[in-house]
Design a protein around this motif. Structure first.
Motif, PDB file in Angstrom:
ATOM      1  N   GLY A 176       1.284  14.265  15.099  1.00  0.00           N
ATOM      2  CA  GLY A 176       1.875  14.524  13.793  1.00  0.00           C
ATOM      3  C   GLY A 176       1.464  13.470  12.780  1.00  0.00           C
ATOM      4  N   VAL A 177       1.503  13.830  11.522  1.00  0.00           N
ATOM      5  CA  VAL A 177       1.259  12.856  10.457  1.00  0.00           C
ATOM      6  C   VAL A 177       2.355  12.983   9.406  1.00  0.00           C
ATOM      7  CG1 VAL A 177      -1.250  13.137  10.784  1.00  0.00           C
ATOM      8  CG2 VAL A 177      -0.136  14.257   8.853  1.00  0.00           C
ATOM      9  N   GLU A 178       2.643  11.901   8.721  1.00  0.00           N
ATOM     10  CA  GLU A 178       3.628  11.919   7.629  1.00  0.00           C
ATOM     11  C   GLU A 178       3.090  11.033   6.497  1.00  0.00           C
ATOM     12  OE1 GLU A 178       5.993  14.003   8.329  1.00  0.00           O
ATOM     13  OE2 GLU A 178       6.171  13.923  10.512  1.00  0.00           O
ATOM     14  N   VAL A 179       3.157  11.549   5.282  1.00  0.00           N
ATOM     15  CA  VAL A 179       2.792  10.760   4.103  1.00  0.00           C
ATOM     16  C   VAL A 179       4.067  10.544   3.303  1.00  0.00           C
ATOM     17  CG1 VAL A 179       1.420  10.637   1.987  1.00  0.00           C
ATOM     18  CG2 VAL A 179       0.537  11.873   3.983  1.00  0.00           C
ATOM     19  N   LEU A 180       4.450   9.300   3.088  1.00  0.00           N
ATOM     20  CA  LEU A 180       5.694   9.014   2.375  1.00  0.00           C
ATOM     21  C   LEU A 180       5.417   8.249   1.103  1.00  0.00           C
ATOM     22  CD1 LEU A 180       7.212   8.320   5.737  1.00  0.00           C
ATOM     23  CD2 LEU A 180       8.522   9.632   4.069  1.00  0.00           C
ATOM     24  N   GLY A 181       5.957   8.756   0.007  1.00  0.00           N
ATOM     25  CA  GLY A 181       5.858   8.008  -1.244  1.00  0.00           C
ATOM     26  C   GLY A 181       5.016   8.656  -2.324  1.00  0.00           C
ATOM     27  N   SER A 182       4.347   9.761  -2.018  1.00  0.00           N
ATOM     28  CA  SER A 182       3.563  10.411  -3.076  1.00  0.00           C
ATOM     29  C   SER A 182       3.971  11.866  -3.240  1.00  0.00           C
ATOM     30  CB  SER A 182       2.069  10.359  -2.768  1.00  0.00           C
ATOM     31  OG  SER A 182       1.369  11.165  -3.713  1.00  0.00           O
ATOM     32  N   THR A 196       0.838  -1.199   0.000  1.00  0.00           N
ATOM     33  CA  THR A 196       0.000   0.000   0.000  1.00  0.00           C
ATOM     34  C   THR A 196       0.871   1.247   0.000  1.00  0.00           C
ATOM     35  OG1 THR A 196      -1.565  -1.241   1.331  1.00  0.00           O
ATOM     36  CG2 THR A 196      -1.925   1.127   1.190  1.00  0.00           C
ATOM     37  N   GLN A 197       0.724   2.051  -1.019  1.00  0.00           N
ATOM     38  CA  GLN A 197       1.489   3.303  -1.124  1.00  0.00           C
ATOM     39  C   GLN A 197       0.529   4.445  -1.427  1.00  0.00           C
ATOM     40  OE1 GLN A 197       4.717   3.692  -0.484  1.00  0.00           O
ATOM     41  NE2 GLN A 197       5.229   1.537  -0.229  1.00  0.00           N
ATOM     42  N   PRO A 198       0.746   5.663  -1.009  1.00  0.00           N
ATOM     43  CA  PRO A 198       1.839   6.041  -0.129  1.00  0.00           C
ATOM     44  C   PRO A 198       1.637   5.476   1.279  1.00  0.00           C
ATOM     45  CG  PRO A 198       0.280   7.872  -0.351  1.00  0.00           C
ATOM     46  CD  PRO A 198      -0.179   6.793  -1.290  1.00  0.00           C
ATOM     47  N   VAL A 199       2.695   5.493   2.069  1.00  0.00           N
ATOM     48  CA  VAL A 199       2.629   5.079   3.464  1.00  0.00           C
ATOM     49  C   VAL A 199       2.163   6.281   4.285  1.00  0.00           C
ATOM     50  CG1 VAL A 199       3.992   4.253   5.410  1.00  0.00           C
ATOM     51  CG2 VAL A 199       4.431   3.353   3.131  1.00  0.00           C
ATOM     52  N   LYS A 200       1.029   6.120   4.963  1.00  0.00           N
ATOM     53  CA  LYS A 200       0.449   7.247   5.714  1.00  0.00           C
ATOM     54  C   LYS A 200       0.473   6.939   7.211  1.00  0.00           C
ATOM     55  CE  LYS A 200      -3.522   8.489   3.826  1.00  0.00           C
ATOM     56  NZ  LYS A 200      -4.651   8.853   2.928  1.00  0.00           N
ATOM     57  N   LEU A 201       1.292   7.681   7.941  1.00  0.00           N
ATOM     58  CA  LEU A 201       1.510   7.384   9.357  1.00  0.00           C
ATOM     59  C   LEU A 201       1.153   8.571  10.235  1.00  0.00           C
ATOM     60  CD1 LEU A 201       5.023   5.772   8.800  1.00  0.00           C
ATOM     61  CD2 LEU A 201       2.899   4.537   9.299  1.00  0.00           C
ATOM     62  N   PHE A 202       0.734   8.263  11.482  1.00  0.00           N
ATOM     63  CA  PHE A 202       0.554   9.350  12.450  1.00  0.00           C
ATOM     64  C   PHE A 202       1.192   8.968  13.773  1.00  0.00           C
ATOM     65  CE2 PHE A 202      -3.052   6.794  13.910  1.00  0.00           C
ATOM     66  CZ  PHE A 202      -3.144   7.083  15.268  1.00  0.00           C
ATOM     67  N   TYR A 203       1.475   9.969  14.598  1.00  0.00           N
ATOM     68  CA  TYR A 203       2.064   9.700  15.910  1.00  0.00           C
ATOM     69  C   TYR A 203       1.557  10.688  16.951  1.00  0.00           C
ATOM     70  CZ  TYR A 203       5.202  13.190  13.820  1.00  0.00           C
ATOM     71  OH  TYR A 203       5.690  14.284  13.167  1.00  0.00           O
ATOM     72  N   LEU A 204       1.563  10.228  18.182  1.00  0.00           N
ATOM     73  CA  LEU A 204       1.303  11.092  19.343  1.00  0.00           C
ATOM     74  C   LEU A 204       2.536  10.900  20.214  1.00  0.00           C
ATOM     75  CD1 LEU A 204      -2.374   9.979  19.696  1.00  0.00           C
ATOM     76  CD2 LEU A 204      -1.706  12.378  19.559  1.00  0.00           C
ATOM     77  N   ALA A 205       3.379  11.916  20.319  1.00  0.00           N
ATOM     78  CA  ALA A 205       4.695  11.670  20.903  1.00  0.00           C
ATOM     79  C   ALA A 205       5.215  12.853  21.713  1.00  0.00           C
ATOM     80  CB  ALA A 205       5.690  11.360  19.784  1.00  0.00           C
ATOM     81  N   GLN A 206       6.006  12.528  22.738  1.00  0.00           N
ATOM     82  CA  GLN A 206       6.703  13.591  23.477  1.00  0.00           C
ATOM     83  C   GLN A 206       7.876  14.086  22.648  1.00  0.00           C
ATOM     84  OE1 GLN A 206       6.125  10.548  24.833  1.00  0.00           O
ATOM     85  NE2 GLN A 206       5.996  10.665  27.065  1.00  0.00           N
ATOM     86  N   ILE A 207       8.085  15.401  22.702  1.00  0.00           N
ATOM     87  CA  ILE A 207       9.170  16.029  21.957  1.00  0.00           C
ATOM     88  C   ILE A 207       9.977  16.858  22.959  1.00  0.00           C
ATOM     89  CG2 ILE A 207       9.690  17.639  20.072  1.00  0.00           C
ATOM     90  CD1 ILE A 207       8.193  15.221  18.999  1.00  0.00           C
ATOM     91  N   PHE A 208      11.296  16.878  22.785  1.00  0.00           N
ATOM     92  CA  PHE A 208      12.159  17.555  23.762  1.00  0.00           C
ATOM     93  C   PHE A 208      12.985  18.653  23.094  1.00  0.00           C
ATOM     94  CE2 PHE A 208      11.322  13.183  24.725  1.00  0.00           C
ATOM     95  CZ  PHE A 208      10.903  13.212  26.046  1.00  0.00           C
ATOM     96  N   ARG A 209      12.870  19.860  23.612  1.00  0.00           N
ATOM     97  CA  ARG A 209      13.688  20.969  23.084  1.00  0.00           C
ATOM     98  C   ARG A 209      14.112  21.847  24.246  1.00  0.00           C
ATOM     99  NH1 ARG A 209      10.279  22.865  17.646  1.00  0.00           N
ATOM    100  NH2 ARG A 209      10.191  20.769  16.762  1.00  0.00           N
TER     101      ARG A 209
END
Ligand code: HAM
Length: 420
Positions: free
Chosen positions: A129-135, A100-113
Motif C-alpha cells: 500500500g501507499v499513502e500520500v499525506l499533505g497534498s 519534506t511535504q507531502p509525506v509519501k509512505l509505502f508499506y508491505l503488511a499483513q492484514i487480518f479480516r
C-alpha cells in the motif's frame, strides 16, 4: 491430534516465497522511483482507531475484525487495513511538521479480516500500500494511480481494467445521501438488517452490501456523479486529464463507492479482466481521504493512497501465465571424496562465504554421484571437487557447470577464480 493452520491463512514456503520476494523487490524499487519511503506500523492497534477511521457501519468493522482484550482489558484489533494505522502514526509522530511535504509512505503488511475464505479472499492477506499525506493536488491522485498501474505492468500483467469515480466533497456527498435515502426508504424492509440500520446512518454502505448486492434497487440507485458540485467536478476532471496525459486507460464507474467510510473525491479500483480469474477480480483499491487525519486527532490534512492484495496478485499472474524472472543461483558447491576432504571442506566453505559468495556442500553423507545431483538441483555455477589428491597438492578441481570446462585452482585462489 495434529494442529492445523487457521482457516483462511497460508504458509508461504520455499519454492513460492521467491515470488513474494521478487514482487516485494519490484514494489520497493518502484517506490524509490516515485520517492515513497517505507513505514512499518504494529500489527495491532487500539480497536477505536478502526471504528473511527474505517467507520462503524462498514462490513470490516461490523463483521470482520479480529478484536481481543489484552491482559489489562484494553480492546485491541489486528489491523484490518493499512491506512488508519499509517494516519495514526502520521499524527502521533507529527509528520505534518516534516520539512519534506507531502509525506509519501509505502508499506508491505499483513492484514487480518474475518471473512468467508475462498479463492482470492483470506483471513490473513498481505497488502502493498501507499499513502500520500499533505497534498490536495489532483496530480497526486493521478500519481498514486499511475504507481499502481506501473507496478502491475512491470510484473507483466496485461488485461488490467482501471475504474475511477469521484465521491465528491462533503456537500456533494450530502446531496447524494439524501437522494439515496429517498430511493431506498420506501422499500427498506426488503433489505438485510444491517442495511436497514445503514439507511439513516450511512446509506452509501447499502451500495456495497454483500448480502443485498443483487437487489434491483441497487441498479437504479442515484449515482454520486450526478450530485457532484462544480468544485468536485472540476477536481475530478483534472485527475482524468492527468491520467489521459500519461496514457493510462480507465473507465469511469459511477457505482464505485468502496467499502470504507473515509473516502471522498477520487476513488479507484484496478481489476484483472482475464478469462478464468474467478469471481473476485479486484487487485487494488484506493482513493482520497481528506478528513481522516482530523478524525484521528491531527490537523486538517488531505490524503490519498491505495492497498493492493499480494495473494490476489499472485493468482492474477498465474491466470495470465506470467513467469517471474526468478533464478535459483549458487556460486559454488563443494563435492567431497572421503572423510578428510569432508573435514577440510568446512573451512573452504567458510572462506567462500566470507568472500561474499554463496556456497554449499552435502551434510547427509551422500555419495559423490548424489552430491553432483544436489549441486545441479541447487543451480550451482561451479562445482569444486575435493579429494585426497587435492588436499596433498593444495589445488582444487573446479568445473564450470555452464561450459563443463574443468581447471585446477590453488585453494587460496578459489574464491577469486569464481568471482572472476
Ligand atoms: P481494500 O479495498 O479493503 O482497501 O483492500 C485493498 C486490496 O486488498 C483489495 O483490492 C484486495 O486486493 C486486497 N484484499 C482485501 N481483502 C482481502 C482478503 N480478505 N483476502 C485477500 N485480499 C484482500 C483498503 O484496505 C484500503 N486501506 C486501501 C487504501 C489505502 N485506501 C487508501 N489508502
Amino acid at each position: 491430534m495434529a494442529i492445523n493452520i487457521p482457516r483462511g491463512t497460508q504458509d508461504l514456503l520455499p519454492g513460492q516465497i521467491e515470488k513474494w520476494q521478487y514482487i516485494e523487490s519490484v514494489a520497493r524499487d518502484l517506490c524509490k522511483r516515485f520517492q515513497f519511503e517505507e513505514i512499518r506500523t504494529p500489527m495491532f492497534e487500539s480497536t477505536e482507531l478502526f471504528v473511527r477511521g474505517v467507520g462503524d457501519t462498514t462490513d470490516i468493522v461490523q463483521k470482520e475484525m479480529y478484536t481481543f482484550e489484552d491482559r489489562k482489558g484494553r480492546s485491541m484489533t489486528l489491523r484490518p487495513e493499512g491506512t488508519a494505522p499509517v494516519v495514526r502514526s502520521y499524527v502521533e509522530q507529527k509528520m505534518f511538521g516534516y520539512a519534506t511535504q507531502p509525506v509519501k509512505l509505502f508499506y508491505l503488511a499483513q492484514i487480518f479480516r474475518y471473512e468467508r475464505p475462498q479463492a482470492g479472499r483470506y483471513r490473513q492477506h498481505h497488502q502493498f500500500g501507499v499513502e500520500v499525506l499533505g497534498s490536495n493536488d489532483p496530480a497526486t491522485d493521478a500519481e498514486v494511480i499511475s504507481l499502481a498501474v506501473a507496478f502491475f505492468q512491470k510484473l507483466g500483467l496485461k488485461n488490467l481494467k482501471v475504474a475511477v469515480n469521484s465521491l465528491g466533497d462533503k456537500d456533494s456527498r450530502n446531496a447524494h445521501r439524501h437522494a439515496l435515502i429517498n430511493h431506498f426508504e420506501p422499500r427498506i424492509g426488503e433489505f438485510c438488517g444491517d442495511c436497514q440500520k445503514r439507511l439513516e446512518k450511512n446509506p452509501l454502505r447499502i451500495l456495497d452490501c454483500k448480502v443485498d448486492r443483487d437487489h434491483e434497487l441497487l441498479k437504479t440507485a442515484p449515482s454520486i456523479i450526478d450530485y457532484l458540485n462544480e468544485e468536485s467536478q472540476t477536481r475530478f476532471n483534472k485527475v482524468k486529464m492527468y491520467l489521459n496525459s500519461m496514457g493510462i486507460q480507465y473507465e469511469v464507474d459511477p457505482n464505485l463507492v468502496r467499502g470504507l467510510d473515509y473516502y471522498n473525491h477520487t476513488v479507484f479500483e484496478i481489476m484483472l479482466d482475464s478469462k478464468g480469474f474467478g469471481a473476485i477480480t479486484t487487485l487494488c483499491g484506493g482513493g482520497r481521504y481528506n478528513g481522516l487525519v482530523e478524525q484521528i486527532g491531527g490537523p486538517e490534512t488531505p490524503g490519498i493512497g491505495f492497498g493492493l492484495g499480494l495473494e490476489r496478485l499472485l493468482l492474477a499472474l498465474e491466470t495470465e501465465g506470467v513467469e517471474l524472472p526468478i533464478e535459483k543461483v549458487l556460486d559454488c558447491y563443494i563435492v567431497t571424496y572421503g572423510e578428510e576432504a569432508k573435514d577440510a571442506s568446512v573451512k573452504i566453505l567458510h572462506d567462500l562465504r566470507s568472500a561474499g559468495l554463496s556456497a554449499d556442500r552435502d551434510f547427509m553423507g551422500r555419495s559423490a554421484k548424489a552430491q553432483f545431483k544436489a549441486a545441479d538441483r541447487s543451480g550451482a555455477r561451479f562445482v569444486a571437487m575435493l579429494g585426497e589428491n587435492e588436499l596433498t597438492s593444495g589445488k582444487i578441481t573446479v568445473k564450470n557447470m555452464a561450459t563443463s570446462e574443468q581447471v585446477e585452482v590453488l585453494l587460496e585462489e578459489l574464491a577469486g577464480y569464481i568471482k572472476g
